[in-house]
Design a protein around this motif. Structure first.
Motif, PDB file in Angstrom:
ATOM      1  N   SER A 264      24.027  87.166  46.294  1.00  0.00           N
ATOM      2  CA  SER A 264      25.046  87.928  45.776  1.00  0.00           C
ATOM      3  C   SER A 264      26.362  87.477  45.561  1.00  0.00           C
ATOM      4  O   SER A 264      27.059  87.390  44.922  1.00  0.00           O
ATOM      5  CB  SER A 264      25.082  89.576  46.162  1.00  0.00           C
ATOM      6  N   THR A 265      26.735  86.469  46.887  1.00  0.00           N
ATOM      7  CA  THR A 265      27.877  85.818  46.813  1.00  0.00           C
ATOM      8  C   THR A 265      28.078  84.723  45.962  1.00  0.00           C
ATOM      9  O   THR A 265      28.960  84.450  45.719  1.00  0.00           O
ATOM     10  CB  THR A 265      28.102  85.289  48.147  1.00  0.00           C
ATOM     11  N   GLN A 266      27.010  84.464  45.297  1.00  0.00           N
ATOM     12  CA  GLN A 266      26.894  83.132  44.365  1.00  0.00           C
ATOM     13  C   GLN A 266      26.827  83.541  43.051  1.00  0.00           C
ATOM     14  O   GLN A 266      27.310  82.643  41.910  1.00  0.00           O
ATOM     15  CB  GLN A 266      25.884  82.271  44.738  1.00  0.00           C
ATOM     16  N   VAL A 267      26.214  84.615  42.638  1.00  0.00           N
ATOM     17  CA  VAL A 267      25.909  85.036  41.418  1.00  0.00           C
ATOM     18  C   VAL A 267      26.967  85.063  40.533  1.00  0.00           C
ATOM     19  O   VAL A 267      26.963  84.602  39.177  1.00  0.00           O
ATOM     20  CB  VAL A 267      25.072  86.562  41.366  1.00  0.00           C
ATOM     21  N   GLY A 268      27.927  85.907  40.778  1.00  0.00           N
ATOM     22  CA  GLY A 268      29.469  85.899  39.891  1.00  0.00           C
ATOM     23  C   GLY A 268      29.776  84.448  39.540  1.00  0.00           C
ATOM     24  O   GLY A 268      30.020  84.328  38.338  1.00  0.00           O
ATOM     25  N   ALA A 269      29.965  83.825  40.657  1.00  0.00           N
ATOM     26  CA  ALA A 269      30.670  82.365  40.203  1.00  0.00           C
ATOM     27  C   ALA A 269      29.753  81.483  39.306  1.00  0.00           C
ATOM     28  O   ALA A 269      30.323  80.980  38.519  1.00  0.00           O
ATOM     29  CB  ALA A 269      30.854  81.646  41.699  1.00  0.00           C
ATOM     30  N   VAL A 270      28.261  81.728  39.614  1.00  0.00           N
ATOM     31  CA  VAL A 270      27.491  80.934  38.806  1.00  0.00           C
ATOM     32  C   VAL A 270      27.341  81.420  37.224  1.00  0.00           C
ATOM     33  O   VAL A 270      27.219  80.466  36.381  1.00  0.00           O
ATOM     34  CB  VAL A 270      25.875  81.039  39.344  1.00  0.00           C
ATOM     35  N   LEU A 271      27.726  82.894  37.126  1.00  0.00           N
ATOM     36  CA  LEU A 271      27.727  83.235  35.656  1.00  0.00           C
ATOM     37  C   LEU A 271      29.117  83.001  35.088  1.00  0.00           C
ATOM     38  O   LEU A 271      28.879  82.582  33.775  1.00  0.00           O
ATOM     39  CB  LEU A 271      27.237  84.754  35.835  1.00  0.00           C
ATOM     40  N   VAL A 272      30.242  83.199  35.810  1.00  0.00           N
ATOM     41  CA  VAL A 272      31.353  83.092  35.079  1.00  0.00           C
ATOM     42  C   VAL A 272      32.000  81.763  35.003  1.00  0.00           C
ATOM     43  O   VAL A 272      32.908  81.610  34.360  1.00  0.00           O
ATOM     44  CB  VAL A 272      32.217  84.096  35.854  1.00  0.00           C
ATOM     45  N   THR A 273      31.758  80.971  35.900  1.00  0.00           N
ATOM     46  CA  THR A 273      32.569  79.550  36.143  1.00  0.00           C
ATOM     47  C   THR A 273      32.288  78.856  34.614  1.00  0.00           C
ATOM     48  O   THR A 273      33.492  78.307  34.211  1.00  0.00           O
ATOM     49  CB  THR A 273      31.973  78.576  37.147  1.00  0.00           C
ATOM     50  N   PRO A 274      31.418  78.530  33.988  1.00  0.00           N
ATOM     51  CA  PRO A 274      31.176  78.059  32.736  1.00  0.00           C
ATOM     52  C   PRO A 274      32.359  78.709  31.665  1.00  0.00           C
ATOM     53  O   PRO A 274      32.886  77.905  31.005  1.00  0.00           O
ATOM     54  CB  PRO A 274      29.787  78.051  32.198  1.00  0.00           C
ATOM     55  N   PHE A 276      35.020  80.438  32.544  1.00  0.00           N
ATOM     56  CA  PHE A 276      36.260  80.340  32.880  1.00  0.00           C
ATOM     57  C   PHE A 276      36.987  79.157  32.494  1.00  0.00           C
ATOM     58  O   PHE A 276      37.957  78.943  31.917  1.00  0.00           O
ATOM     59  CB  PHE A 276      36.459  80.609  34.249  1.00  0.00           C
ATOM     60  N   THR A 277      36.242  78.165  32.672  1.00  0.00           N
ATOM     61  CA  THR A 277      36.430  76.727  32.316  1.00  0.00           C
ATOM     62  C   THR A 277      36.475  76.261  31.173  1.00  0.00           C
ATOM     63  O   THR A 277      37.580  75.587  30.663  1.00  0.00           O
ATOM     64  CB  THR A 277      35.588  75.651  33.236  1.00  0.00           C
ATOM     65  N   SER A 278      35.574  76.764  30.174  1.00  0.00           N
ATOM     66  CA  SER A 278      35.516  76.492  28.798  1.00  0.00           C
ATOM     67  C   SER A 278      36.514  77.092  27.721  1.00  0.00           C
ATOM     68  O   SER A 278      36.909  76.716  26.718  1.00  0.00           O
ATOM     69  CB  SER A 278      33.946  76.413  28.359  1.00  0.00           C
ATOM     70  N   LYS A 279      36.749  78.427  28.077  1.00  0.00           N
ATOM     71  CA  LYS A 279      37.397  79.419  27.424  1.00  0.00           C
ATOM     72  C   LYS A 279      38.886  79.721  27.610  1.00  0.00           C
ATOM     73  O   LYS A 279      39.549  79.991  26.853  1.00  0.00           O
ATOM     74  CB  LYS A 279      36.805  80.624  27.279  1.00  0.00           C
ATOM     75  N   ILE A 280      39.111  79.414  28.805  1.00  0.00           N
ATOM     76  CA  ILE A 280      40.602  79.673  29.449  1.00  0.00           C
ATOM     77  C   ILE A 280      41.388  78.329  29.507  1.00  0.00           C
ATOM     78  O   ILE A 280      40.656  77.214  29.981  1.00  0.00           O
ATOM     79  CB  ILE A 280      40.639  80.047  30.907  1.00  0.00           C
ATOM     80  N   GLY A 281      42.375  77.960  28.937  1.00  0.00           N
ATOM     81  CA  GLY A 281      43.335  76.809  28.953  1.00  0.00           C
ATOM     82  C   GLY A 281      43.679  76.374  30.287  1.00  0.00           C
ATOM     83  O   GLY A 281      43.807  77.326  31.236  1.00  0.00           O
ATOM     84  N   PRO A 282      43.915  75.192  30.516  1.00  0.00           N
ATOM     85  CA  PRO A 282      44.358  74.752  31.772  1.00  0.00           C
ATOM     86  C   PRO A 282      45.505  75.144  32.343  1.00  0.00           C
ATOM     87  O   PRO A 282      45.663  75.403  33.678  1.00  0.00           O
ATOM     88  CB  PRO A 282      44.561  73.055  31.490  1.00  0.00           C
ATOM     89  N   LEU A 283      46.480  75.710  31.729  1.00  0.00           N
ATOM     90  CA  LEU A 283      47.748  75.958  32.131  1.00  0.00           C
ATOM     91  C   LEU A 283      47.454  77.386  32.665  1.00  0.00           C
ATOM     92  O   LEU A 283      48.116  77.991  33.545  1.00  0.00           O
ATOM     93  CB  LEU A 283      48.807  76.019  31.124  1.00  0.00           C
ATOM     94  N   THR A 284      46.768  78.240  31.817  1.00  0.00           N
ATOM     95  CA  THR A 284      46.309  79.575  32.189  1.00  0.00           C
ATOM     96  C   THR A 284      45.593  79.739  33.463  1.00  0.00           C
ATOM     97  O   THR A 284      45.954  80.701  34.261  1.00  0.00           O
ATOM     98  CB  THR A 284      45.567  80.463  31.124  1.00  0.00           C
ATOM     99  N   ARG A 285      44.696  78.520  33.731  1.00  0.00           N
ATOM    100  CA  ARG A 285      43.933  78.759  35.019  1.00  0.00           C
ATOM    101  C   ARG A 285      44.785  78.510  36.161  1.00  0.00           C
ATOM    102  O   ARG A 285      44.721  79.082  37.134  1.00  0.00           O
ATOM    103  CB  ARG A 285      42.889  77.492  34.933  1.00  0.00           C
TER     104      ARG A 285
END
Length: 456
Positions: A264-274, A276-285
């Motif tokens: 469970s500690t890994q599930v959220g990151a595995v699902l959301v990381t793609p 977060f990286t592809s849809k959110i701009g670099p300055l916003t990150r």
């Protein structure tokens, strides 16, 4: 009328042949490492029935990494990085091959596994250092996200597959499969990536001098130091993994419950990381990085209420989801490093991370002997939230991507094709290289970010 630039995607990243080779080699390397570690740990326990000796064998996956990270990672700054990766794979394949000799004493097997882990840091440092040469800007951020997600999945799957393979084909055959993964990785890296020269401007120094220079670079620059410490927070918000077994036992569960908690500690990151990286701009990150670090830790305080298994898993998954701020921290860290010091800096960062996790896990385990494991997790989350809050405030004061002066700063650099490339960070050590926090070919341009700010 100018059209908006096309947003980079993961398809663009995987279209790069060199990255595909590097990605496949990572899958094989991490999976092979977990396979060997699980196989030998189970073999030791099967022969000795000693939990202590089994733990000593399992420590082979971590302890030697510290030494290798500090003293061997710099090889990737002095030698061609592709050749370093291939050489490390060949050495590891040879060592594991020797481990297959019949009737090998257990202490020799454990020592050899330690040697295998010792060679891993220069491979990891070379791979991390060469990735920005293959892809830059938003493509690099996407590539780093893909690597991190793959690493998380490979850790869990590799351990699970390792247990199954040992049960089905035996520990010795599992070690043979591990040796084969290293041979395959060496071939893929050697044939799938192009040769690059040694980084220009590499210093001619002894090993201790290079280690000291790398430490001064990382810790002497306020921005690098802040980004590094944000990365090391993982030791506090991953405490649930270190005490998953006693946590599950306190809830009346067994190995299956412990495995679910770890997963469970890994599930959220595995699902959301793609996303977060592809849809959110670099300055916003960059702007969200500090608050997300605080949330990743503070949400664990909820375990003080001693929730059940399902709620605990949800809390751990939520914490892991916000931990994807590490993508932004990693990207900013890389952009500020000079190429000729990149591998040594990665080695220091990784070694510190392993030390921090080891200390945090041991402290958490000792505390769980006295107080409920849920309370231990809550305390770790609280300490992490306090540390993250201080780091977030420090980052806000120094980063051009956040803070009250950010809009004016961005407008001053809006005409620069690289966005905020080469922008000095206030308060940084004057002796540190002024690489700024470069964002080349961002998914959202600076002007787009400013328009989004005005709309919000």
């Amino acid at each position: 009328m100018s059209s908006s630039p096309r947003r980079e995607t993961f398809r663009d990243v995987f279209a790069v042949r060199e990255f595909r080779a590097l990605w496949v080699s990572q899958v094989l390397s991490v999976g092979g490492d977990r396979l060997a570690l699980v196989a030998l740990t189970l073999l030791v326990y099967d022969r000795t029935h000693s939990a202590l000796l089994a733990a000593v064998a399992y420590a082979a996956g971590y302890v030697p990494y510290i030494v290798g990270g500090l003293f061997l990672s710099g090889l990737a700054d002095r030698l061609p990085r592709r050749e370093v990766m291939v050489g490390c794979d060949v050495i590891r394949a040879a060592i594991v091959g020797v481990m297959l000799v019949p009737h090998m004493p257990l202490d020799v097997l454990v020592a050899m596994l330690y040697a295998v882990t010792l060679v891993q840091p220069p491979f990891d440092a070379a791979r991390s250092a060469i990735l920005p040469d293959m892809l830059d800007g938003q493509r690099y951020a996407l590539a780093a996200a893909a690597m991190q997600t793959t690493y998380r999945v490979a850790l869990v799957v590799g351990a699970a597959v390792g247990g199954v393979m040992v049960a089905v084909i035996g520990a010795r055959s599992a070690l043979g499969a591990d040796a084969a993964t290293f041979v395959a990785s060496a071939l893929i890296v050697g044939l799938g990536t192009r040769a690059r020269p040694v980084p220009a401007g590499r210093p001619r120094q002894g090993q201790l001098a290079r280690l000291g220079a790398g430490a001064r670079l990382v810790f002497g620059d306020r921005a690098l130091r802040t980004l590094l410490l944000l990365g090391w927070l993982v030791a506090l918000y991953e405490v649930p993994e270190g005490i998953a077994a006693p946590y599950a036992a306190r809830l009346g569960g067994g190995p299956v419950a412990a495995g679910l908690l770890i997963a469970s500690t890994q599930v959220g990151a595995v699902l959301v990381t793609p996303v977060f990286t592809s849809k959110i701009g670099p300055l916003t990150r960059l702007r969200w990085m500090g608050p997300m670090a605080v949330t990743a830790c503070s949400v664990l305080v909820l375990t003080a209420a001693r929730p059940g298994l399902g709620v605990s898993m949800a809390i751990f998954a939520l914490s892991g989801t916000f931990a994807i701020y590490q993508v932004a921290a990693n990207t900013a860290f890389v952009a500020r490093l000079p190429n000729e010091r990149r591998a040594q800096a990665f080695g220091l960062a990784n070694a510190g991370l392993v030390v921090g996790q080891g200390v945090a896990f041991m402290a958490a385990g000792a505390a769980a002997e006295v107080i409920p494991p849920s309370t231990v997790v809550a305390l770790g989350g609280g300490l992490g939230a306090l540390a993250a809050g201080g780091l977030a405030l420090r980052w806000r004061r120094m980063s051009p991507a956040v803070g009250r002066h950010s809009a004016r700063h961005l407008r001053d650099h809006a005409s620069h094709p690289g966005g905020i490339a080469k922008a000095p960070v206030r308060g940084a050590d004057s002796r540190a290289p002024r690489h700024g926090i470069a964002v080349k070919n961002p998914g959202l341009t600076v002007s787009q970010e400013l328009r989004a700010r005005s709309r919000s």
